[in-house]
Design an enzyme around this catalytic site. Structure first.
Site, PDB file in Angstrom:
ATOM      1  N   LYS A  79      -1.238  11.208   8.834  1.00 60.84           N
ATOM      2  CA  LYS A  79       0.179  10.958   8.397  1.00 60.84           C
ATOM      3  C   LYS A  79       1.007  11.826   9.404  1.00 60.84           C
ATOM      4  O   LYS A  79       0.617  12.838   9.698  1.00 60.84           O
ATOM      5  CB  LYS A  79       0.317  11.137   7.157  1.00 60.84           C
ATOM      6  CG  LYS A  79       1.558  10.811   6.581  1.00 60.84           C
ATOM      7  CD  LYS A  79       1.790  11.108   5.147  1.00 60.84           C
ATOM      8  CE  LYS A  79       2.928  10.745   4.567  1.00 60.84           C
ATOM      9  NZ  LYS A  79       3.049  11.123   3.187  1.00 60.84           N
ATOM     10  N   SER A 154       4.589   7.198   0.374  1.00 59.80           N
ATOM     11  CA  SER A 154       5.221   7.280   1.693  1.00 59.80           C
ATOM     12  C   SER A 154       3.941   7.463   2.713  1.00 59.80           C
ATOM     13  O   SER A 154       4.434   7.061   3.846  1.00 59.80           O
ATOM     14  CB  SER A 154       5.865   8.668   1.949  1.00 59.80           C
ATOM     15  OG  SER A 154       5.109   9.684   1.566  1.00 59.80           O
ATOM     16  N   SER A 178       2.124   9.479  -2.972  1.00 55.94           N
ATOM     17  CA  SER A 178       2.238   9.003  -1.895  1.00 55.94           C
ATOM     18  C   SER A 178       0.750   8.651  -1.145  1.00 55.94           C
ATOM     19  O   SER A 178       0.870   8.085  -0.144  1.00 55.94           O
ATOM     20  CB  SER A 178       3.031   9.795  -0.951  1.00 55.94           C
ATOM     21  OG  SER A 178       4.321   9.685  -1.247  1.00 55.94           O
TER      22      SER A 178
HETATM   23  N1  GLN Z   1       7.998   8.241  -3.939  1.00 55.80           N
HETATM   24  C1  GLN Z   1       7.946   9.787  -4.159  1.00 55.80           C
HETATM   25  C2  GLN Z   1       9.365  10.607  -3.631  1.00 55.80           C
HETATM   26  O1  GLN Z   1       9.769   9.726  -3.065  1.00 55.80           O
HETATM   27  C3  GLN Z   1       6.659  10.386  -3.767  1.00 55.80           C
HETATM   28  C4  GLN Z   1       6.716  10.771  -2.488  1.00 55.80           C
HETATM   29  C5  GLN Z   1       5.536  11.546  -1.975  1.00 55.80           C
HETATM   30  O2  GLN Z   1       4.381  11.571  -2.772  1.00 55.80           O
HETATM   31  N2  GLN Z   1       5.395  12.151  -0.764  1.00 55.80           N
HETATM   32  O3  GLN Z   1       9.460  11.471  -3.599  1.00 55.80           O
END
Ligand code: GLN
Length: 474
Positions: A79, A154, A178
Site C-alpha cells: 500500500k 482504504s 481498511s
Molecule cells: N474507513 C475508515 C476511515 O476512513 C477506516 C480507514 C482505515 O482503516 N484506514 O477512517
C-alpha cells in the site's frame, strides 16, 4: 499451470524445488498488470525494473542451494503509505506526489530481508481516509469481480491486486477496517494484527493509536507466512509491543519465535470442536444490514457449527456510539499527524506565494483532497480549547468502554464473529456524496481498532450478483 492462481505457500514449494523460477512468476504478474491494470487501477507505481532485478537475484540464490529465506522470490505489493527507499510513496495524495523516501519502513525492510520481490505501490484512499479507494488523488480502483463496483478501502489497491492475480500478497494498513473491508469486498483474506504487533516505523501516520500494518493474501496460511516475517518488536516504534514469550500464544515454545503458521496447523490437526464463538447481540438485525450479508453470515455460522463450534450471544453495548467516537478520535489524531505537510518538506509547494503563511495555506489547500480536509477540520475542532473534553475526552471514554465490552465478551467466548461490512461491494460513485453512509461501512470493523485486538476477514459467500462477502473473526 496458471502461475497467477498459485497460493504463496504453494509457490514457495515450487520455487524451492526448482519447478518454477521467480523470474517466471514475477513476469507473469507484471504481464497481468500490463493487461488488466488499465481497467482495475490497483497500482499507483509499478517497479518493473526493481521487481525483475530482485527476481533474478532470488533465482541466483535459489540455484545456489543457499538456505532460502522464507519469502525468497515471492512477488508482493505494498500500500502506498509504507515508505520504500528510493521508490515514490504518495499516500495517494498530491501533497506527497513526488516524495521519494530515504529509508524503508521496518515491515518493508523485513520483507526484503526475507527475499520478497517488491512489485510496486498500490492505490488507496488518500492517507487511508475512506472505505472505497475513491478518495485517491490519482484514480479510482475498480473491483476485479465487477469493474462497476468499488474494491472497498482504504487498502483497495492491495486487495484488488491480490484478487486480480497481480501479486501473491500485499501489505495493507487498517485504522478502522481498511484491511478487512476491502479483503471482504474482493474475496481475499485480510488480517489486522493486534495493535503493536507489526512495527509502524516508516508507515505514514493517519491515526497513530489505531493504525496497524497487516497482510492481504489468498489464504489464511499465506497471511500467517507473511506475519511470520513482518511481526515482532521494533525499538524504532515506541508503541511496538514487547511480549513475554511465555505468555504470548503466537510464540512457538520450541523455537521461542513468533510463529503464526504453527497456529494454522494446530487448528488443522485439532479442529474447531470445543471452541465458543460469540455473536454480538447488538449486531443482530441491525439497521442498514443488507439481507444478503445477513444470509451469508448465518451460512458461515452454520458451517462453523458443523465443525463443532458452539455459539452464544455476547454484548458489545457501545456499538451505537462506536462509529461516532472513532471518527472523533481518528480525525483528531489525523489533524495532528498531517500538520507536518506544510509545503516546506516532502516535495509539494504551491507556486506564487507572497509570504510564509500564504505558502502554508495554499500548499495545504491544493495539496490535500476534500475528505482529508474534512477530517482535519473535524479533528482540529474536536481538539480545540473549550471543546476538547466534550468531544475528544468523551470519545476516549467510549473507547475505554469498548475495551471493557470486549474483555467481558472474551470471558464468555474464544472468538467474536460478525459480517465484515454491512453491504457487498457497492457501485462506484454510489456513496461519495454522503460521508456518513460511507462511515457506516466501518460499523463492524472499527471496534477492533479501538480495542487493539486482532481481526481477520475470510471469504464466506457470493451475493446474488456474484460479489464476494467476508466473515470477520475477532
Ligand atoms: N474507513 C475508515 C476511515 O476512513 C477506516 C480507514 C482505515 O482503516 N484506514 O477512517
Amino acid at each position: 499451470m496458471d502461475l497467477h492462481e498459485l497460493t504463496l505457500d504453494r509457490a514457495k514449494d515450487l520455487l524451492s524445488s526448482g519447478q518454477i523460477s521467480s523470474t517466471e512468476l514475477t513476469r507473469c504478474m507484471l504481464d497481468r498488470i500490463g493487461v488488466h491494470d488499465q481497467k482495475v487501477g490497483a497500482f499507483i507505481t509499478v517497479d518493473t525494473d526493481g521487481a525483475l532485478e530482485a527476481a533474478a537475484a532470488a533465482d541466483r540464490r535459489l540455484a545456489g542451494n543457499e538456505d532460502a529465506p522464507p519469502l525468497l522470490g515471492i512477488p508482493v505489493s505494498l500500500k502506498d503509505l509504507v515508505c520504500t527507499r528510493g521508490l515514490r510513496t504518495t499516500c495517494a495524495s498530491r501533497i506527497l506526489e513526488n516524495f521519494v523516501p530515504a529509508y524503508d519502513a521496518t515491515a518493508v525492510a523485513l520483507l526484503k530481508q526475507a527475499g520478497a520481490v517488491i512489485m510496486g505501490k498500490t492505490n488507496m484512499d488518500e492517507f487511508g481516509m475512506g472505505s472505497s479507494t475513491e478518495n485517491s488523488a490519482f484514480h479510482v480502483t475498480r473491483n476485479p469481480w465487477d469493474l462497476e463496483c468499488v474494491p472497498g478501502g482504504s487498502s483497495g489497491g492491495s486487495a484488488a491486486a491480490v484478487a486480480g492475480g497481480m501479486c501473491m500478497a500485499s501489505l495493507g494498513t487498517d485504522t478502522g477496517g481498511s484491511i478487512r473491508q476491502p479483503a471482504s469486498h474482493c474475496g481475499v483474506v485480510g488480517f489486522k494484527p493486534s495493535y503493536g504487533r507489526v512495527s509502524r516505523f516508516g508507515l505514514v501516520a493517519y491515526a497513530s493509536s489505531l493504525d496497524q500494518i497487516g497482510p492481504i493474501t489468498r489464504t489464511v496460511k499465506d497471511a500467517a507466512l507473511v506475519m511470520n516475517v513482518i511481526a515482532g518488536h521494533d525499538p524504532k516504534d515506541s508503541t511496538s509491543a514487547v511480549m513475554d514469550p511465555s505468555m504470548d500464544t503466537a510464540v512457538n515454545p520450541s523455537t521461542g519465535r513468533l510463529d503464526f503458521t504453527r497456529a494454522c496447523s494446530e487448528f488443522n490437526d485439532r479442529g474447531l470442536a470445543g471452541m465458543t464463538a460469540g455473536i454480538p447481540r447488538e449486531y443482530i438485525g441491525m439497521r442498514g444490514l443488507d439481507p444478503e450479508v445477513e444470509q451469508a453470515f448465518k451460512g458461515a455460522c452454520k458451517v462453523l457449527e458443523g465443525l463443532g463450534v458452539k455459539f452464544r450471544e455476547v454484548s458489545l453495548a457501545q456499538t451505537d456510539f462506536a462509529v461516532a467516537a472513532y471518527y472523533v478520535l481518528a480525525s483528531s489524531e489525523a489533524s495532528a499527524n498531517l500538520a507536518r505537510f506544510d509545503g516546506v518538506r516532502y516535495g509539494f509547494r504551491a507556486e506564487g506565494c507572497e509570504d510564509l503563511l500564504e505558502m502554508y495555506r495554499k500548499s495545504r489547500s491544493s495539496g490535500f483532497g476534500l475528505e482529508v480536509k474534512r477530517r482535519i477540520i473535524m479533528g482540529s475542532y474536536a481538539l480545540s480549547a473549550g471543546y476538547y473534553d466534550e468531544y475528544y475526552g468523551r470519545a476516549s471514554r467510549v473507547r475505554s468502554l469498548i475495551m471493557a465490552d470486549f474483555a467481558r465478551a472474551f470471558e464468555l467466548c474464544d472468538i467474536v464473529v460478525s459480517p465484515v461490512a454491512p453491504t457487498p461491494a457497492f457501485k462506484i460513485g454510489e456513496k461519495v456524496a454522503d460521508p456518513v453512509t460511507m462511515y457506516l461501512e466501518d460499523t463492524f470493523t472499527l471496534s477492533a481498532n479501538m480495542a487493539g485486538i486482532p481481526g481477520l476477514s475470510v471469504p464466506s459467500a457470493l451475493s446474488s450478483k456474484g460479489l464476494p462477502m467476508g466473515l470477520q473473526i475477532l
